[in-house]
Design a protein around this motif. Sequence first.
Motif, PDB file in Angstrom:
ATOM      1  N   LEU A  65       0.831  -1.204   0.000  1.00 27.99           N
ATOM      2  CA  LEU A  65       0.000   0.000   0.000  1.00 27.99           C
ATOM      3  C   LEU A  65       0.868   1.257   0.000  1.00 27.99           C
ATOM      4  N   HIS A  66       1.940   1.238   0.794  1.00 28.88           N
ATOM      5  CA  HIS A  66       2.902   2.347   0.822  1.00 28.88           C
ATOM      6  C   HIS A  66       3.507   2.535  -0.576  1.00 28.88           C
ATOM      7  N   ASP A  67       3.942   1.428  -1.180  1.00 31.88           N
ATOM      8  CA  ASP A  67       4.555   1.492  -2.517  1.00 31.88           C
ATOM      9  C   ASP A  67       3.566   2.011  -3.559  1.00 31.88           C
ATOM     10  N   LEU A  68       2.283   1.656  -3.416  1.00 30.43           N
ATOM     11  CA  LEU A  68       1.264   2.179  -4.328  1.00 30.43           C
ATOM     12  C   LEU A  68       1.157   3.693  -4.170  1.00 30.43           C
ATOM     13  N   GLY A  69       1.177   4.179  -2.944  1.00 27.03           N
ATOM     14  CA  GLY A  69       1.133   5.620  -2.709  1.00 27.03           C
ATOM     15  C   GLY A  69       2.305   6.338  -3.353  1.00 27.03           C
ATOM     16  N   VAL A  70       3.484   5.747  -3.241  1.00 21.65           N
ATOM     17  CA  VAL A  70       4.684   6.333  -3.861  1.00 21.65           C
ATOM     18  C   VAL A  70       4.528   6.355  -5.378  1.00 21.65           C
ATOM     19  N   ALA A  71       4.074   5.240  -5.944  1.00 18.46           N
ATOM     20  CA  ALA A  71       3.905   5.161  -7.402  1.00 18.46           C
ATOM     21  C   ALA A  71       2.876   6.168  -7.896  1.00 18.46           C
ATOM     22  N   LEU A  72       1.777   6.311  -7.153  1.00 20.50           N
ATOM     23  CA  LEU A  72       0.752   7.283  -7.538  1.00 20.50           C
ATOM     24  C   LEU A  72       1.299   8.707  -7.512  1.00 20.50           C
ATOM     25  N   ARG A  73       2.042   9.038  -6.468  1.00 20.81           N
ATOM     26  CA  ARG A  73       2.618  10.399  -6.380  1.00 20.81           C
ATOM     27  C   ARG A  73       3.563  10.645  -7.541  1.00 20.81           C
ATOM     28  N   ARG A  74       4.418   9.679  -7.822  1.00 17.86           N
ATOM     29  CA  ARG A  74       5.388   9.848  -8.908  1.00 17.86           C
ATOM     30  C   ARG A  74       4.709   9.965 -10.268  1.00 17.86           C
ATOM     31  N   ALA A  75       3.541   9.311 -10.417  1.00  9.66           N
ATOM     32  CA  ALA A  75       2.812   9.362 -11.685  1.00  9.66           C
ATOM     33  C   ALA A  75       1.943  10.616 -11.801  1.00  9.66           C
ATOM     34  N   GLY A  76       1.943  11.455 -10.756  1.00  9.15           N
ATOM     35  CA  GLY A  76       1.194  12.702 -10.812  1.00  9.15           C
ATOM     36  C   GLY A  76      -0.199  12.622 -10.229  1.00  9.15           C
ATOM     37  N   HIS A  77      -0.520  11.537  -9.530  1.00 10.69           N
ATOM     38  CA  HIS A  77      -1.831  11.369  -8.907  1.00 10.69           C
ATOM     39  C   HIS A  77      -1.703  11.626  -7.405  1.00 10.69           C
ATOM     40  N   ALA A  78      -1.359  12.839  -7.056  1.00  7.34           N
ATOM     41  CA  ALA A  78      -1.022  13.165  -5.664  1.00  7.34           C
ATOM     42  C   ALA A  78      -2.203  13.021  -4.711  1.00  7.34           C
ATOM     43  N   GLU A  79      -3.410  13.360  -5.141  1.00  9.84           N
ATOM     44  CA  GLU A  79      -4.565  13.248  -4.246  1.00  9.84           C
ATOM     45  C   GLU A  79      -4.859  11.795  -3.899  1.00  9.84           C
ATOM     46  N   GLU A  80      -4.826  10.927  -4.890  1.00  7.88           N
ATOM     47  CA  GLU A  80      -5.046   9.507  -4.628  1.00  7.88           C
ATOM     48  C   GLU A  80      -3.894   8.938  -3.795  1.00  7.88           C
TER      49      GLU A  80
END
Length: 176
Positions: A65-80
Amino acid sequence: SSFSRVCARVCKRMGCAHSRKYSRTDDAFAIEKARLEEEVRMARETVEVRTKVHGGYHEETLQALHDLGVALRRAGHAEEAEHKLRECLVTRESVLNANDPKVIATVLELGRAFAAQFLFDQAEEMMARALEASRKREGDTAEKDAACEDRTRPDAVPLGQEFRGGAAFASGCRAG
């Protein structure tokens, strides 16, 4: 951006020297974006599988779940990313100590997600919280090391007992 693509098409039609520069830049951005989106897709699948196999409170699930959050932030999906990292943080804090390195890493990453949304007050708060927890952790570790050095303290492992039944590891002392 669409402006860059238009410029690249115009330069390509006119035979400008810039046409290669623009198209290569656009290609690089497109490739990077596709790679980041693939990373997010794989991270989502990992969370789904680990949740089914281990449940929501298992460390492997929380790390995914942590890694998903990191991937989302890096992909530009900061809110998610913020949402997933908050979920991870709440669960980790209920299972682990607030000064645990995994909790600290999630707090730090949540601060980065806030910064990506230009929520600098919240980002600063998370970064300060991570720094404070990290300093407390260093102090706790230094105190345990001192207890191990001073064998007269009651929480120290007696000499020769470092490897019996994992006593050194249970007390937090390092074998010397």
